[in-house]
Design a protein around this motif. Sequence first.
Motif, PDB file in Angstrom:
ATOM      1  N   LEU A 367      31.054  41.833  60.190  1.00 58.66           N
ATOM      2  CA  LEU A 367      31.313  42.903  58.657  1.00 58.66           C
ATOM      3  C   LEU A 367      32.589  43.317  58.713  1.00 58.66           C
ATOM      4  O   LEU A 367      33.096  43.951  59.499  1.00 58.66           O
ATOM      5  CB  LEU A 367      30.112  44.105  58.751  1.00 58.66           C
ATOM      6  CG  LEU A 367      30.355  44.979  57.495  1.00 58.66           C
ATOM      7  CD1 LEU A 367      29.881  44.171  56.283  1.00 58.66           C
ATOM      8  CD2 LEU A 367      29.437  46.168  57.838  1.00 58.66           C
ATOM      9  N   PHE A 368      33.195  42.884  57.476  1.00 58.06           N
ATOM     10  CA  PHE A 368      34.588  43.179  57.208  1.00 58.06           C
ATOM     11  C   PHE A 368      34.330  43.795  55.675  1.00 58.06           C
ATOM     12  O   PHE A 368      33.778  43.180  54.718  1.00 58.06           O
ATOM     13  CB  PHE A 368      35.448  42.098  57.186  1.00 58.06           C
ATOM     14  CG  PHE A 368      36.056  41.714  58.384  1.00 58.06           C
ATOM     15  CD1 PHE A 368      37.299  42.019  58.951  1.00 58.06           C
ATOM     16  CD2 PHE A 368      35.182  41.052  59.409  1.00 58.06           C
ATOM     17  CE1 PHE A 368      37.896  41.559  60.120  1.00 58.06           C
ATOM     18  CE2 PHE A 368      35.401  40.486  60.588  1.00 58.06           C
ATOM     19  CZ  PHE A 368      36.620  40.974  60.945  1.00 58.06           C
ATOM     20  N   GLN A 369      35.124  45.106  55.542  1.00 58.44           N
ATOM     21  CA  GLN A 369      35.284  45.776  54.322  1.00 58.44           C
ATOM     22  C   GLN A 369      36.630  46.100  53.860  1.00 58.44           C
ATOM     23  O   GLN A 369      37.391  46.477  54.935  1.00 58.44           O
ATOM     24  CB  GLN A 369      34.328  46.928  54.324  1.00 58.44           C
ATOM     25  CG  GLN A 369      32.950  46.422  54.610  1.00 58.44           C
ATOM     26  CD  GLN A 369      32.088  47.852  54.537  1.00 58.44           C
ATOM     27  OE1 GLN A 369      31.706  48.287  53.376  1.00 58.44           O
ATOM     28  NE2 GLN A 369      31.598  48.328  55.709  1.00 58.44           N
ATOM     29  N   SER A 370      36.813  46.036  52.521  1.00 57.58           N
ATOM     30  CA  SER A 370      38.186  46.651  52.338  1.00 57.58           C
ATOM     31  C   SER A 370      38.018  47.209  50.841  1.00 57.58           C
ATOM     32  O   SER A 370      37.239  46.629  49.928  1.00 57.58           O
ATOM     33  CB  SER A 370      39.111  45.388  52.282  1.00 57.58           C
ATOM     34  OG  SER A 370      40.401  45.795  51.745  1.00 57.58           O
ATOM     35  N   GLU A 371      38.925  48.040  50.588  1.00 61.06           N
ATOM     36  CA  GLU A 371      38.963  48.759  49.404  1.00 61.06           C
ATOM     37  C   GLU A 371      40.390  48.469  48.801  1.00 61.06           C
ATOM     38  O   GLU A 371      41.554  48.844  49.223  1.00 61.06           O
ATOM     39  CB  GLU A 371      38.625  50.236  49.335  1.00 61.06           C
ATOM     40  CG  GLU A 371      37.344  50.642  49.585  1.00 61.06           C
ATOM     41  CD  GLU A 371      37.047  52.069  49.393  1.00 61.06           C
ATOM     42  OE1 GLU A 371      37.876  53.065  49.188  1.00 61.06           O
ATOM     43  OE2 GLU A 371      36.179  52.450  49.944  1.00 61.06           O
ATOM     44  N   VAL A 372      40.299  47.829  47.570  1.00 59.71           N
ATOM     45  CA  VAL A 372      41.485  47.555  46.850  1.00 59.71           C
ATOM     46  C   VAL A 372      41.419  47.930  45.410  1.00 59.71           C
ATOM     47  O   VAL A 372      40.212  48.096  44.799  1.00 59.71           O
ATOM     48  CB  VAL A 372      41.553  45.838  46.873  1.00 59.71           C
ATOM     49  CG1 VAL A 372      42.020  45.679  48.271  1.00 59.71           C
ATOM     50  CG2 VAL A 372      40.879  45.076  46.393  1.00 59.71           C
ATOM     51  N   SER A 373      42.343  47.713  44.625  1.00 66.34           N
ATOM     52  CA  SER A 373      42.435  47.975  43.253  1.00 66.34           C
ATOM     53  C   SER A 373      41.648  46.904  42.373  1.00 66.34           C
ATOM     54  O   SER A 373      41.407  45.728  43.028  1.00 66.34           O
ATOM     55  CB  SER A 373      43.781  48.335  42.624  1.00 66.34           C
ATOM     56  OG  SER A 373      44.399  47.048  42.484  1.00 66.34           O
ATOM     57  N   TYR A 374      41.316  47.034  41.247  1.00 63.97           N
ATOM     58  CA  TYR A 374      40.496  45.964  40.495  1.00 63.97           C
ATOM     59  C   TYR A 374      41.461  44.834  40.388  1.00 63.97           C
ATOM     60  O   TYR A 374      41.052  43.867  40.290  1.00 63.97           O
ATOM     61  CB  TYR A 374      40.096  46.690  38.963  1.00 63.97           C
ATOM     62  CG  TYR A 374      39.409  45.762  38.167  1.00 63.97           C
ATOM     63  CD1 TYR A 374      38.276  45.124  38.552  1.00 63.97           C
ATOM     64  CD2 TYR A 374      39.919  45.628  36.946  1.00 63.97           C
ATOM     65  CE1 TYR A 374      37.639  44.320  37.584  1.00 63.97           C
ATOM     66  CE2 TYR A 374      39.212  44.838  36.061  1.00 63.97           C
ATOM     67  CZ  TYR A 374      37.981  44.017  36.430  1.00 63.97           C
ATOM     68  OH  TYR A 374      37.197  43.383  35.551  1.00 63.97           O
ATOM     69  N   VAL A 375      42.740  45.225  39.885  1.00 64.42           N
ATOM     70  CA  VAL A 375      43.640  43.978  39.657  1.00 64.42           C
ATOM     71  C   VAL A 375      43.870  43.392  40.755  1.00 64.42           C
ATOM     72  O   VAL A 375      44.077  42.083  40.844  1.00 64.42           O
ATOM     73  CB  VAL A 375      45.072  44.771  38.989  1.00 64.42           C
ATOM     74  CG1 VAL A 375      45.990  43.564  38.779  1.00 64.42           C
ATOM     75  CG2 VAL A 375      44.595  45.460  37.685  1.00 64.42           C
ATOM     76  N   GLU A 376      44.198  44.083  41.934  1.00 61.94           N
ATOM     77  CA  GLU A 376      44.408  43.254  43.192  1.00 61.94           C
ATOM     78  C   GLU A 376      43.501  42.286  43.582  1.00 61.94           C
ATOM     79  O   GLU A 376      43.719  41.123  43.935  1.00 61.94           O
ATOM     80  CB  GLU A 376      44.692  44.187  44.310  1.00 61.94           C
ATOM     81  CG  GLU A 376      45.364  43.858  45.565  1.00 61.94           C
ATOM     82  CD  GLU A 376      45.449  44.755  46.611  1.00 61.94           C
ATOM     83  OE1 GLU A 376      45.624  44.410  47.869  1.00 61.94           O
ATOM     84  OE2 GLU A 376      45.456  46.079  46.226  1.00 61.94           O
ATOM     85  N   PHE A 377      42.338  42.649  43.385  1.00 62.06           N
ATOM     86  CA  PHE A 377      41.155  41.817  43.803  1.00 62.06           C
ATOM     87  C   PHE A 377      41.014  40.681  42.775  1.00 62.06           C
ATOM     88  O   PHE A 377      41.140  39.519  43.151  1.00 62.06           O
ATOM     89  CB  PHE A 377      39.689  42.618  43.669  1.00 62.06           C
ATOM     90  CG  PHE A 377      38.709  41.564  43.678  1.00 62.06           C
ATOM     91  CD1 PHE A 377      38.379  40.877  44.788  1.00 62.06           C
ATOM     92  CD2 PHE A 377      37.875  41.271  42.710  1.00 62.06           C
ATOM     93  CE1 PHE A 377      37.590  39.879  45.113  1.00 62.06           C
ATOM     94  CE2 PHE A 377      36.993  40.062  42.644  1.00 62.06           C
ATOM     95  CZ  PHE A 377      36.690  39.662  44.034  1.00 62.06           C
ATOM     96  N   LEU A 378      41.134  40.957  41.501  1.00 55.80           N
ATOM     97  CA  LEU A 378      41.010  39.866  40.515  1.00 55.80           C
ATOM     98  C   LEU A 378      42.327  38.704  40.584  1.00 55.80           C
ATOM     99  O   LEU A 378      41.948  37.544  40.459  1.00 55.80           O
ATOM    100  CB  LEU A 378      41.062  40.291  39.288  1.00 55.80           C
ATOM    101  CG  LEU A 378      39.653  40.828  38.751  1.00 55.80           C
ATOM    102  CD1 LEU A 378      39.817  41.439  37.366  1.00 55.80           C
ATOM    103  CD2 LEU A 378      38.532  40.023  38.719  1.00 55.80           C
ATOM    104  N   ASP A 379      43.476  39.206  40.907  1.00 65.13           N
ATOM    105  CA  ASP A 379      44.570  38.480  41.240  1.00 65.13           C
ATOM    106  C   ASP A 379      44.771  37.940  42.494  1.00 65.13           C
ATOM    107  O   ASP A 379      46.103  37.671  42.922  1.00 65.13           O
ATOM    108  CB  ASP A 379      45.825  39.295  40.594  1.00 65.13           C
ATOM    109  CG  ASP A 379      46.919  38.251  40.234  1.00 65.13           C
ATOM    110  OD1 ASP A 379      46.618  37.154  39.990  1.00 65.13           O
ATOM    111  OD2 ASP A 379      47.980  38.690  40.409  1.00 65.13           O
TER     112      ASP A 379
END
Length: 545
Positions: A367-379
């Motif tokens: 299990l790997f988890q990360s929190e990123v910004s919405y823009v960072e994920f989409l791009d």
Amino acid sequence: MKLPPLSFLKQNNICLKIIMIVFLSCTPDRIINLCSNHSFANPTSPQLLNSTNTLSSLETDGLDGYFSFENNQHAAKDFGNIYHFLPSAVLYPKSVPDISTTIRHIFDMGSASELTVAARGHGHSLQGQAQAHQGIVINMESLQGLEMQVHTGEMPYVDVSGGELWINILHETLKHGLAPKSWTDYLHLTVGGTLSNAGISGQAFRHGPQINNVYQLEIVTGKGEVVTCSAKQNADLFYAVLGGLGQFGIITQARISLEPAPKMAKWIRVLYSEFSIFSHDQENLISSENSFDYIEGFVIINRTGLLNNWRTSFSPKDPLQANQFNSDGRTLYCLEMVKYFNPDEAKAMNQSIENLLSQLSYIPSTLFQSEVSYVEFLDRVHVSEKKLQAKGLWEVPHPWLNLLIPKSRISEFAEVVFGNILADTSNGPILIYPVNQSKWNNRTSLVTPDEDVFYLVAFLSSAMPSSTGRDGLGHILTQNKRILDFCATAQLGMKQYLPQYNKQEEWRAHFGSQWEIFVQRKSAYDPLAILAPGQRIFQKAIRNS
């Protein structure tokens, strides 16, 4: 460089320089390798010379943009980097009338002209679909200067140019706290390009593809007519163009549906060793009302037992166990999930994710988890692009193969393809995830398997230009053919996404019962077959002198 007016070219009898690339065949009948041995020749067709000279009657004084007749090699290259067809000219439009005037002029020339027209966005076609051999390529990105208009309200939307990049739309709509609902994995693509195919990503199970999230289009048909269309106005053209592979018109403007945009994304990856368990969990997630916002998956074929960078950018929940995980040479399946949220919703979001994860049967230590910004994920793919560009590994041949496989046959497909045909290694990511047929509008030109749930399986290979081994173009294309041959022999009911065929009978089989409608629409909106010659569906009829 802006050239002199066309009237000047005609008056001074300046011939257009047209270069034809001669290809080197890699295997009989099907495979063309453009990695080496390019040769050049001058055109010999009297009809072509007449067509290009007649094109000079278009006065640039009447256009906001301009034509380029030299140094157009970029228009003979795309992301696939396999086919290279040089056009006679490239149009850099600055307005929609530039496009309609050009196409109307060619249409009025009738069957005496060989000229065809291809709309080119960011150049990410795979098999020369946005190229026009000795024809005209329209650089749609020249329209990006047109202002985007975001409309807020109960049903928010944004009006954008067909040549606008999705990444620019994201940044502009976020200024209003809004964003489109459906995406592709890579955002540096044009609106017209993705809407001409479908536009699929991990949100498609919930919102459908991008072509299901469009309210209105402005189209320039193959007759040069400018038509506004929607589900209620000129509906036949509207649905024809969506997923229509550029055959019926050029998308010059689109009205895209929007929704409130989140600020953050919880990004999760887990591994499975059994395909049946992996696919079962995926199917349960896309059928659940309270699920993730994005669901994809990919295959890891690596017989060394050492995993590749599948967890890049992730902070493991259990670093010791996760970093020591060894595949033992097995084929593994990665489930990728994302939950969008705003910072003040973090607690509720984490509880929701824990509940969802508790229903899954993945390997606990992965299990790997990360929190990123919405823009960072989409791009996210653009980050990888820049890394590959720095290594000189971006502009290589990309013999991609994208398939839609019915749910009822996906296990059989996985067993043969992942366990046999790709027995040793893969040459790039292999995406696999299910979508709901109910979210796809069957009135568009796109064809899909005839089941409630089907899988997108995308083999995103990269070939090394000088290699004759397993990472070479010839080997990958042969491997793709083996996959296609298996699908045909086993009669899986597969449909290609971003379809690639060279013969009309193959296209007829692809569209099946929809073929006659497709032909009727072509006759109605592009009767001379001027548009999108690179798809190789219809050939323009030429009258001999």
